[in-house]
Design an enzyme around this catalytic site. Structure first.
Site, PDB file in Angstrom:
ATOM      1  N   CYS A 116       0.824  -1.216   0.000  1.00 31.25           N
ATOM      2  CA  CYS A 116       0.000   0.000   0.000  1.00 31.25           C
ATOM      3  C   CYS A 116       0.856   1.264   0.000  1.00 31.25           C
ATOM      4  CB  CYS A 116      -0.931   0.006   1.208  1.00 31.25           C
ATOM      5  SG  CYS A 116      -2.137  -1.308   1.119  1.00 31.25           S
ATOM      6  N   HIS A 256      -3.173   6.938   3.718  1.00 33.67           N
ATOM      7  CA  HIS A 256      -3.609   5.702   3.054  1.00 33.67           C
ATOM      8  C   HIS A 256      -4.992   5.334   3.579  1.00 33.67           C
ATOM      9  CE1 HIS A 256      -3.835   1.805   1.384  1.00 33.67           C
ATOM     10  NE2 HIS A 256      -3.627   1.159   2.513  1.00 33.67           N
ATOM     11  N   ASN A 286     -10.171   0.289   0.010  1.00 32.52           N
ATOM     12  CA  ASN A 286      -8.709   0.320  -0.004  1.00 32.52           C
ATOM     13  C   ASN A 286      -8.230  -0.113  -1.393  1.00 32.52           C
ATOM     14  OD1 ASN A 286      -5.983  -0.121   0.281  1.00 32.52           O
ATOM     15  ND2 ASN A 286      -6.138  -1.276   2.194  1.00 32.52           N
TER      16      ASN A 286
HETATM   17  O1  UT7 Z   1      -3.802  -1.612   3.430  1.00 32.28           O
HETATM   18  C1  UT7 Z   1      -2.927  -2.562   3.960  1.00 32.28           C
HETATM   19  C2  UT7 Z   1      -2.913  -2.471   5.401  1.00 32.28           C
HETATM   20  N1  UT7 Z   1      -4.095  -3.102   5.938  1.00 32.28           N
HETATM   21  C3  UT7 Z   1      -4.716  -2.558   6.961  1.00 32.28           C
HETATM   22  O2  UT7 Z   1      -4.331  -1.505   7.401  1.00 32.28           O
HETATM   23  C4  UT7 Z   1      -5.848  -3.343   7.612  1.00 32.28           C
HETATM   24  C5  UT7 Z   1      -5.697  -3.299   9.108  1.00 32.28           C
HETATM   25  N2  UT7 Z   1      -6.694  -4.081   9.814  1.00 32.28           N
HETATM   26  C6  UT7 Z   1      -7.996  -3.722   9.863  1.00 32.28           C
HETATM   27  O3  UT7 Z   1      -8.396  -2.748   9.267  1.00 32.28           O
HETATM   28  C7  UT7 Z   1      -8.928  -4.511  10.760  1.00 32.28           C
HETATM   29  O4  UT7 Z   1      -8.160  -5.377  11.567  1.00 32.28           O
HETATM   30  C8  UT7 Z   1      -9.966  -5.363   9.972  1.00 32.28           C
HETATM   31  C9  UT7 Z   1     -10.935  -4.427   9.306  1.00 32.28           C
HETATM   32  C10 UT7 Z   1      -9.262  -6.213   8.938  1.00 32.28           C
HETATM   33  C11 UT7 Z   1     -10.744  -6.256  10.944  1.00 32.28           C
HETATM   34  O5  UT7 Z   1     -11.318  -5.478  11.983  1.00 32.28           O
HETATM   35  P1  UT7 Z   1     -11.117  -5.895  13.503  1.00 32.28           P
HETATM   36  O6  UT7 Z   1     -11.866  -4.932  14.302  1.00 32.28           O
HETATM   37  O7  UT7 Z   1      -9.644  -6.021  13.760  1.00 32.28           O
HETATM   38  O8  UT7 Z   1     -11.851  -7.291  13.568  1.00 32.28           O
HETATM   39  P2  UT7 Z   1     -11.265  -8.712  13.979  1.00 32.28           P
HETATM   40  O9  UT7 Z   1     -10.434  -9.272  12.881  1.00 32.28           O
HETATM   41  O10 UT7 Z   1     -10.672  -8.659  15.343  1.00 32.28           O
HETATM   42  O11 UT7 Z   1     -12.602  -9.531  14.092  1.00 32.28           O
HETATM   43  C12 UT7 Z   1     -13.581  -9.249  15.085  1.00 32.28           C
HETATM   44  C13 UT7 Z   1     -14.767 -10.144  14.864  1.00 32.28           C
HETATM   45  C14 UT7 Z   1     -14.411 -11.614  14.657  1.00 32.28           C
HETATM   46  O12 UT7 Z   1     -15.432 -12.397  15.260  1.00 32.28           O
HETATM   47  P3  UT7 Z   1     -15.205 -13.075  16.692  1.00 32.28           P
HETATM   48  O13 UT7 Z   1     -13.998 -13.956  16.524  1.00 32.28           O
HETATM   49  O14 UT7 Z   1     -14.994 -11.939  17.626  1.00 32.28           O
HETATM   50  O15 UT7 Z   1     -16.480 -13.799  16.887  1.00 32.28           O
HETATM   51  C15 UT7 Z   1     -14.458 -11.792  13.181  1.00 32.28           C
HETATM   52  O16 UT7 Z   1     -14.749 -13.108  12.782  1.00 32.28           O
HETATM   53  O17 UT7 Z   1     -15.436  -9.740  13.673  1.00 32.28           O
HETATM   54  C16 UT7 Z   1     -15.612 -10.865  12.813  1.00 32.28           C
HETATM   55  N3  UT7 Z   1     -15.550 -10.405  11.447  1.00 32.28           N
HETATM   56  C17 UT7 Z   1     -16.637  -9.973  10.786  1.00 32.28           C
HETATM   57  N4  UT7 Z   1     -17.930  -9.891  11.149  1.00 32.28           N
HETATM   58  C18 UT7 Z   1     -18.810  -9.420  10.245  1.00 32.28           C
HETATM   59  C19 UT7 Z   1     -14.481 -10.268  10.627  1.00 32.28           C
HETATM   60  N5  UT7 Z   1     -14.871  -9.793   9.442  1.00 32.28           N
HETATM   61  C20 UT7 Z   1     -16.202  -9.607   9.504  1.00 32.28           C
HETATM   62  C21 UT7 Z   1     -17.169  -9.124   8.613  1.00 32.28           C
HETATM   63  N6  UT7 Z   1     -18.456  -9.057   9.025  1.00 32.28           N
HETATM   64  N7  UT7 Z   1     -16.852  -8.710   7.363  1.00 32.28           N
END
Ligand code: UT7
Length: 332
Positions: A116, A256, A286
């Site tokens: 990115c 970004h 993104n």
């Molecule tokens: O551009 C390159 C650099 N990339 C980035 O900067 C991305 C950085 N990371 C992020 O933006 C975030 O970590 C994400 C958007 C990818 C994920 O958000 P998060 O708040 O960190 O969620 P998480 O991965 O901790 O997941 C929390 C919960 C999980 O469920 P449980 O295990 O708590 O039951 C996931 O399974 O949210 C669930 N989950 C979703 N639920 C509904 C993950 N994706 C989804 C979804 N819809 N699309």
């Protein structure tokens, strides 16, 4: 040291027509508009649906617009640099293909992959060619067909990414505008959290890699999120301090567009308001190497000559950094 500086003198952009909404994604995976808006801040993203079109086909209209807006003919271009993680092919470089499609015949061109952060790395690279005095008109394009490596059965990654391209023209100037400073960094140990497993020399394509869905983006969101916030904010604050820019003196942060929460946290650490931040993540998602030029493209009309801006990124590698720039022309 030469007194030639490198300045962005025009911007072009392009987004494929098809708009993928959160409601449509909710039919593909177990997710919702509410979750995506609250955790990421994306409402829609543009997707190139045509199977036989690649990243070069997204870059070409962005550069055509740039050439037209800046009254530049393809023969005048000396160098074209394409930042992408989704090249048309492993080789040749997508930059070579773009140049061919546009009739850019008097230039050399190559690709740069810094996740990115690709556009920022590319602007820094191109700026030194211009500052050398040997290259007068350089195009940097950030272009991605992210939909070609997104697994639309993986809810943790499929809401995030979109396709698009943004291009800038970089030219020499002796005025007090243009690229003033940069701080770029990488740390390859971060690769474990964000990568594409198969398709490279370590794991060439095979029936197994396809069956196991290893040609898609693999991301562990939380460690990437934490590193993105700390590194983008640290570098941007360091840049402000180095150049004695108070929070209210900075005209624009160009961050970004990975996650609205990352953008907000970075702005908060810099002590700036939302009005000082370029944001279009809601509409485009993104677009990896295309996020920064697409922000400049969207906000161009509001920009004034001399505006102080910090461009900041974080991405796969890990790669990150910031560039301090004084905008070179009145956008209106
Ligand atoms: O551009 C390159 C650099 N990339 C980035 O900067 C991305 C950085 N990371 C992020 O933006 C975030 O970590 C994400 C958007 C990818 C994920 O958000 P998060 O708040 O960190 O969620 P998480 O991965 O901790 O997941 C929390 C919960 C999980 O469920 P449980 O295990 O708590 O039951 C996931 O399974 O949210 C669930 N989950 C979703 N639920 C509904 C993950 N994706 C989804 C979804 N819809 N699309």
């Amino acid at each position: 040291m030469s007194n030639i500086k490198a300045a962005i003198t025009g911007v072009g952009g392009y987004l494929p027509d098809y708009v993928l909404t959160n409601d449509e994604l909710s039919k593909l995976v177990d997710t919702s508009d509410e979750w995506i808006m609250s955790r990421i801040g994306i409402k829609t993203r543009h997707i190139a649906k045509e199977q036989d079109k690649g990243t070069s086909d997204i870059a070409v209209p962005a550069i055509q617009e740039l050439l037209q807006k800046t009254n530049t003919s393809p023969e005048e271009i000396d160098f074209l640099l394409c930042a992408t993680v989704t090249p048309d092919h492993q080789f040749p470089a997508t930059a070579n293909i773009i140049s061919d499609k546009l009739g850019i015949q008097n230039a050399f061109s190559f690709d740069l992959n810094a996740g990115c952060s690709g556009f920022l790395y590319a602007v820094e690279t191109a700026s030194h060619f211009v500052e050398s005095g040997r290259y007068k008109k350089v195009i940097v394009v950030g272009a991605e067909k992210m939909s070609s490596i997104v697994d639309y059965s993986d809810r943790s990654t499929c809401p995030i990414f979109g396709d698009g391209a943004g291009a800038v023209l970089i030219e020499p100037t002796q005025e007090d505008v243009g690229i003033m400073d940069s701080m770029l960094q990488s740390d390859g140990s971060g690769r474990v959290y964000l990568h594409q497993k198969a398709g490279g020399s370590v794991m060439p394509a095979s029936h197994e890699t396809v069956e196991n869905r290893l040609h898609f983006i693999y991301q562990e969101g939380q460690p990437v999120f934490r590193s993105a916030v700390s590194n983008m904010a640290d570098t941007s604050v360091k840049m402000m301090r180095k150049h004695n820019i108070a929070s209210d003196e900075l005209d624009w942060l160009v961050p970004h567009q990975a996650n609205m929460r990352i953008i907000e946290a970075t702005a908060k650490r810099m002590g700036i308001t939302r009005e000082q931040v370029m944001i279009n993540i809601q509409r485009y998602g993104n677009t990896t190497a295309a996020t920064l030029p697409l922000c400049l493209w969207d906000y161009e009309k509001q920009l004034k000559k001399g505006d102080k801006m910090i461009l900041a990124t974080f991405g796969a590698g890990f790669t990150w950094g910031a560039i301090y720039m004084k905008w070179a022309y009145d956008g209106a």
